[in-house]
Scaffold this motif. Structure first.
Motif, short mmCIF file in Angstrom:
data_model
loop_
_atom_site.label_atom_id
_atom_site.label_comp_id
_atom_site.label_asym_id
_atom_site.label_seq_id
_atom_site.Cartn_x
_atom_site.Cartn_y
_atom_site.Cartn_z
N GLY A 169 1.34 -56.27 76.74
CA GLY A 169 0.64 -55.78 77.94
C GLY A 169 -0.62 -55.32 77.35
O GLY A 169 -1.74 -56.05 76.76
N GLY A 170 -0.93 -54.04 77.57
CA GLY A 170 -2.14 -53.67 77.01
C GLY A 170 -2.20 -52.71 75.66
O GLY A 170 -2.92 -52.14 75.34
N SER A 171 -0.84 -52.92 74.95
CA SER A 171 -0.88 -52.51 73.67
C SER A 171 -0.89 -53.37 72.67
O SER A 171 -0.35 -54.76 72.78
CB SER A 171 0.57 -51.95 73.51
N VAL A 172 -1.62 -53.20 71.59
CA VAL A 172 -1.43 -53.92 70.24
C VAL A 172 -1.04 -53.19 69.09
O VAL A 172 -1.58 -52.03 68.57
CB VAL A 172 -3.04 -54.57 70.05
N THR A 173 0.04 -53.49 68.58
CA THR A 173 0.47 -52.91 67.54
C THR A 173 0.85 -53.59 66.24
O THR A 173 1.21 -54.81 66.21
CB THR A 173 1.75 -52.00 67.85
N GLY A 174 0.88 -53.34 65.07
CA GLY A 174 1.49 -53.96 63.97
C GLY A 174 0.69 -53.53 62.67
O GLY A 174 0.31 -52.23 62.81
N THR A 175 0.70 -54.37 61.74
CA THR A 175 0.08 -53.91 60.21
C THR A 175 -1.11 -54.86 59.87
O THR A 175 -0.91 -55.80 60.38
CB THR A 175 1.03 -53.90 59.30
N ALA A 176 -2.18 -54.64 59.26
CA ALA A 176 -3.08 -55.27 58.61
C ALA A 176 -3.32 -54.76 57.13
O ALA A 176 -3.45 -53.75 56.79
CB ALA A 176 -4.18 -55.20 59.48
N THR A 177 -3.23 -55.76 56.29
CA THR A 177 -3.73 -55.58 55.05
C THR A 177 -5.33 -55.80 54.75
O THR A 177 -6.07 -56.88 55.34
CB THR A 177 -3.06 -56.73 54.11
N MET A 178 -5.88 -54.90 54.33
CA MET A 178 -7.24 -54.56 54.48
C MET A 178 -7.92 -54.82 53.09
O MET A 178 -7.38 -54.58 52.13
CB MET A 178 -7.79 -53.31 54.99
N ARG A 179 -9.07 -55.21 52.96
CA ARG A 179 -9.76 -55.65 51.46
C ARG A 179 -10.98 -54.83 51.36
O ARG A 179 -11.83 -54.99 52.41
CB ARG A 179 -10.00 -57.17 51.53
#
Length: 199
Positions: A169-179
């Protein structure tokens, strides 16, 4: 001679009947003033009703009150693995489920926001022109700008291969590995960020 009160009852003007007629006439006159006074009250109540009907008309046009509109399209919370939490006021907050005509890509999103103090920016996007197209994906957290709000000293870019976000829907969830790209690296070289955006 006869006296008519409100055009309905007639009294002869003789003796006690004349006095009664004068009292009744005075009462009729008073009732007329009362009617006028109550008419004035009716006018004010109709004005209040008119005001209410204009509010109803505003509701029917679908226009929202200004303070509701000022609330913005959503909130994004990014939690770094060292416990640092960034809360973003979203300036762009669209997903393939909220605006499928604009983002036809399956599990697509276009997210941008700024912290309330204006010091840090978030960008996350997964876009394409058709549901099955290979996505163009980007993500970053930027901050520590110069006096012209440029040249971020804090800059983390998302590793696209390790950007695991899900649209519901209007939600975006999860994980992101950043550099880490910028010279200021308060969260280390390759932190993991937990993403929770609500549009």
């Amino acid at each position: 001679m006869e006296i008519t009160c409100a055009g309905h009852v007639r009294f002869p003007t003789r003796g006690l009947a004349a006095i009664a007629a004068l009292l009744l006439l005075t009462a009729c006159s008073g009732s007329t003033e009362s009617a006028e006074a109550s008419g004035a009250a009716d006018d004010s109540s109709s004005t209040a009703e008119d005001s209410g009907s204009s509010e109803t008309a505003t509701e029917e046009t679908g226009q929202e009150p200004a303070e509701a509109a000022a609330g913005g399209p959503g909130t994004g919370v990014i939690t770094m693995d060292d416990g640092t939490v960034y809360t973003f006021e979203m300036t762009t907050c669209d997903t393939s489920e909220t605006v499928p005509d604009e983002i036809p890509l399956t599990n697509g999103y276009d997210l941008a926001g700024t912290t309330a103090d204006g010091t840090t920016d978030l960008t996350l996007a997964r876009l394409g022109f058709s549901p099955d197209e290979v996505a163009v994906t980007v993500g970053s957290i930027e901050g520590d700008y110069d006096e012209n709000r440029q040249n971020a000293e804090l800059l983390y870019a998302a590793n696209v291969e390790e950007l695991d976000l899900t649209v519901s829907g209007g939600s975006v969830t999860g994980t992101a590995t950043m550099r880490a790209v910028g010279p200021n690296r308060p969260h280390g070289d390759q932190p993991t960020a937990t993403v929770d955006v609500s549009c």
